[in-house]
Design a protein around this motif. Structure first.
Motif, PDB file in Angstrom:
ATOM      1  N   GLN A 284       0.836  -1.207   0.000  1.00 61.62           N
ATOM      2  CA  GLN A 284       0.000   0.000   0.000  1.00 61.62           C
ATOM      3  C   GLN A 284       0.870   1.256   0.000  1.00 61.62           C
ATOM      4  O   GLN A 284       2.090   1.165   0.213  1.00 61.62           O
TER       5      GLN A 284
ATOM      6  N   TYR B 136      -6.137  -5.855  -2.594  1.00 60.63           N
ATOM      7  CA  TYR B 136      -6.076  -4.489  -3.109  1.00 60.63           C
ATOM      8  C   TYR B 136      -7.434  -4.164  -3.713  1.00 60.63           C
ATOM      9  O   TYR B 136      -8.054  -5.001  -4.370  1.00 60.63           O
ATOM     10  N   ILE B 137      -7.875  -2.956  -3.440  1.00 57.18           N
ATOM     11  CA  ILE B 137      -9.170  -2.520  -3.963  1.00 57.18           C
ATOM     12  C   ILE B 137      -8.903  -1.489  -5.050  1.00 57.18           C
ATOM     13  O   ILE B 137      -8.224  -0.499  -4.800  1.00 57.18           O
TER      14      ILE B 137
ATOM     15  N   ARG C 180     -11.378   2.232  -9.350  1.00 57.99           N
ATOM     16  CA  ARG C 180     -11.347   3.040 -10.582  1.00 57.99           C
ATOM     17  C   ARG C 180     -11.935   2.267 -11.752  1.00 57.99           C
ATOM     18  O   ARG C 180     -12.347   2.863 -12.741  1.00 57.99           O
TER      19      ARG C 180
ATOM     20  N   ASP D 160     -15.361   9.849  -1.121  1.00 55.93           N
ATOM     21  CA  ASP D 160     -14.105   9.166  -1.452  1.00 55.93           C
ATOM     22  C   ASP D 160     -14.414   7.683  -1.676  1.00 55.93           C
ATOM     23  O   ASP D 160     -15.549   7.238  -1.437  1.00 55.93           O
ATOM     24  N   ASP D 161     -13.408   6.933  -2.128  1.00 55.76           N
ATOM     25  CA  ASP D 161     -13.663   5.534  -2.462  1.00 55.76           C
ATOM     26  C   ASP D 161     -13.447   4.591  -1.282  1.00 55.76           C
ATOM     27  O   ASP D 161     -14.334   3.853  -0.888  1.00 55.76           O
ATOM     28  N   ILE D 162     -12.243   4.642  -0.707  1.00 54.33           N
ATOM     29  CA  ILE D 162     -11.934   3.685   0.363  1.00 54.33           C
ATOM     30  C   ILE D 162     -11.115   4.382   1.442  1.00 54.33           C
ATOM     31  O   ILE D 162     -10.276   5.226   1.138  1.00 54.33           O
ATOM     32  N   LEU D 163     -11.388   4.030   2.680  1.00 56.69           N
ATOM     33  CA  LEU D 163     -10.626   4.572   3.809  1.00 56.69           C
ATOM     34  C   LEU D 163      -9.642   3.519   4.274  1.00 56.69           C
ATOM     35  O   LEU D 163     -10.055   2.426   4.679  1.00 56.69           O
ATOM     36  N   ILE D 164      -8.335   3.835   4.188  1.00 60.19           N
ATOM     37  CA  ILE D 164      -7.338   2.926   4.761  1.00 60.19           C
ATOM     38  C   ILE D 164      -6.814   3.585   6.033  1.00 60.19           C
ATOM     39  O   ILE D 164      -7.206   3.224   7.131  1.00 60.19           O
ATOM     40  N   THR D 165      -5.976   4.626   5.865  1.00 58.54           N
ATOM     41  CA  THR D 165      -5.534   5.379   7.051  1.00 58.54           C
ATOM     42  C   THR D 165      -6.377   6.636   7.233  1.00 58.54           C
ATOM     43  O   THR D 165      -6.362   7.259   8.289  1.00 58.54           O
ATOM     44  N   GLY D 166      -7.060   7.039   6.166  1.00 57.40           N
ATOM     45  CA  GLY D 166      -7.852   8.272   6.211  1.00 57.40           C
ATOM     46  C   GLY D 166      -7.039   9.490   5.810  1.00 57.40           C
ATOM     47  O   GLY D 166      -7.550  10.616   5.759  1.00 57.40           O
ATOM     48  N   LYS D 167      -5.744   9.253   5.451  1.00 53.12           N
ATOM     49  CA  LYS D 167      -4.838  10.381   5.176  1.00 53.12           C
ATOM     50  C   LYS D 167      -5.310  11.199   3.966  1.00 53.12           C
ATOM     51  O   LYS D 167      -5.440  12.420   4.048  1.00 53.12           O
ATOM     52  N   SER D 168      -5.595  10.507   2.842  1.00 57.31           N
ATOM     53  CA  SER D 168      -5.900  11.275   1.621  1.00 57.31           C
ATOM     54  C   SER D 168      -7.210  12.055   1.749  1.00 57.31           C
ATOM     55  O   SER D 168      -7.287  13.202   1.307  1.00 57.31           O
TER      56      SER D 168
END
Ligand SMILES: O=c1ccn([C@@H]2O[C@H](COP(=O)(O)O)[C@@H](O)[C@H]2O)c(=O)[nH]1
Length: 481
Positions: free
Chosen positions: A309, A318-319, A322, A402-410
């Protein structure tokens, strides 16, 4: 009421998985119906079949070809026959239509003029052929996967035992329509074929055909065990054709129905008491978004393996959301899922986080008639040098997509840019939540995150439905700690 609900209601009301073929085949017309007027004779015969069976079956299946073969009077006979079927029992018109250039007009004819509930189609011309039928949301199609005639084997079992064409049809057609709108027609005497199809398509309705062609060798319990879904339904069983020429049809159908229901309950009591290993996930509590989860997997948005990641961490999945833009049907379903959440929130504008979520945010903006903006990922060194694209007034409230939350950083970086421009940001809406406390972290920063589903729900559903194996499922669980 849509086809699927109508069928379920009919199965429940008559406690039956049986369907009746309503074919005006002059060769099978019983002698006591014969007079000078063949159309009138066939009409009387079909009407008596409907009368005798309406309390014991779940659907009727007239075959268009038999009516067409009788010319114009045959088409009139079809309309009369359809009119004689009680309105609560669904009608599946067996047409095996497969012509691309006439599919729209044919769909209109069968669904708006003949008013049948479903139609059988041949798969060879692909999704383009099926799509015009699926715009009728209350009606359904059954895709022919395989037939039992020996002459078809060379095609249907080609090219390999592992992935014969008939299974490829099942796999491919999963992407064409929802389980409520797209079922499978499976002609076979072989329970193994049925079981292979069921394992690839656990969620699909299967209309079995030709199962009685094996004569006295047929073991209905084996057929049911192979074809029923995990709820003990999802399988339609034909009434054997020769029954319609016999006296006391109602008695025969009732005893066949009883035999099937008995076999069904035996299968389920056996599987619930025998000592087989079962995954520790419930097969009863299906996720409400099961269909969308399976589609996302089938179109390649959800991948299992070893993936590094952005954070440097390695995940067993992996998601890639797109990809949904290339599959309008799935994309539409994704938008509907976001829309349900957005409908409960208050905001003046939508904002998409570039780049992955911009198509989704655009689709939602058009659907909800709500203006869209987006924070730029990098500010241009020329032109307007805007940080936020699109028009807005400071003080407005923005819902962030947004599409996916991993850490939430973006998403947090995007939200901060919006806030720095004087906008209020509270709600963040994503399709997938990776969990691991990301929503709580966002809340600490003043953002309320909403998700359609979590990765744990996705993997459980995929595992229950046989899309991923135990090793993949357990690898995901271990990665969650
Ligand atoms: O499987 C994945 C993982 C991440 N992405 C992309 O990353 C962000 C989310 O990561 P954060 O750590 O929450 O910033 C997401 O918007 C994707 O662009 C991905 O596509 N697939």
């Amino acid at each position: 009421m849509n086809f699927f609900d109508k069928l379920q209601a009919s199965i429940f009301q008559n406690q039956s998985l049986l369907f009746v073929g309503l074919d005006p085949n002059p060769e099978l017309l019983p002698a006591d119906y014969k007079s000078e007027d063949i159309i009138a004779d066939l009409h009387n015969w079909l009407e008596s079949i409907i009368r005798e069976t309406a309390d014991f079956v779940c659907a009727y299946k007239p075959t268009l070809g038999f009516y067409e073969a009788l010319g114009v009077p045959g088409l009139e006979l079809l309309e009369k026959t359809l009119a004689a079927i009680p309105s609560h029992i669904p009608i599946i018109l067996d047409a095996k239509h497969s012509d691309l250039n006439t599919s729209s007009v044919f769909a209109r004819r069968v669904f708006t003029q003949l008013n049948v509930d479903a139609v059988t189609l041949s798969p060879y011309t692909g999704q383009d052929h099926v799509a015009p039928f699926l715009v009728y949301l209350d009606q359904a199609v059954f895709i022919l996967c395989c037939t039992s005639n020996a002459g078809a084997e060379a095609l249907q079992k080609y090219p390999t035992e592992e992935l014969p064409l008939y299974l490829q049809v099942v796999k491919e057609s999963r992407n064409w329509g929802t389980p409520e709108q797209l079922g499978l027609e499976v002609g076979t005497t072989n329970p193994e074929i049925l079981a292979r199809i069921r394992s690839v398509a656990p969620e699909r309705l299967i209309m079995a055909r030709s199962i009685w062609a094996g004569g006295s060798n047929i073991n209905i319990k084996e057929i049911l065990a192979a074809g029923l879904n995990s709820h003990g339904d999802g399988l339609l069983i034909p009434v054997p054709q020769d029954m319609f020429s016999q006296p006391k049809l109602a008695d025969h159908i009732q005893s066949l129905r009883a035999e099937i229901n008995q076999a069904k309950s035996e299968i389920f009591s056996e599987t619930s008491t025998c000592a087989v290993w079962l995954p520790d996930v419930s097969v009863v509590n299906l996720h409400p978004q099961q269909d969308l989860i399976l589609k996302l997997y089938d179109v390649g948005c959800i991948m299992f393996g070893s993936f590094v990641q952005a954070s440097g961490a390695t995940f067993p999945y992996y998601i890639d959301l797109r990809k949904i833009i290339s599959n309008p049907q799935v994309f539409n379903q994704v938008l509907t899922a976001y829309e349900k959440i957005l409908n409960s929130l208050e905001f003046d504008r939508l904002a998409g986080i570039p780049y992955g979520s911009l198509p989704t945010a655009t689709g939602l903006s058009l659907r909800l008639h709500c203006p869209l903006i987006f924070p730029r990922k990098e500010v241009k060194a020329h032109g307007t040098r805007r940080l936020i694209e699109g028009n807005f007034d400071p003080g407005e409230t923005v819902a962030v997509v947004d599409d996916i939350l991993i850490t939430g950083k973006s998403v947090m970086e995007g939200a901060e840019k919006l806030k720095s421009a004087g906008l209020n940001v509270r709600d963040i809406i994503v399709l997938i939540d990776h969990e691991q406390g990301v929503k709580a972290r966002l809340l600490d920063h003043g953002y309320q995150a909403h998700s359609v589903f979590t990765l744990a729900e996705i993997t459980e559903t995929l595992y229950q439905c046989g899309r991923i194996n135990q090793a993949q499922f357990l690898a995901f669980r271990e990665s969650q700690g």
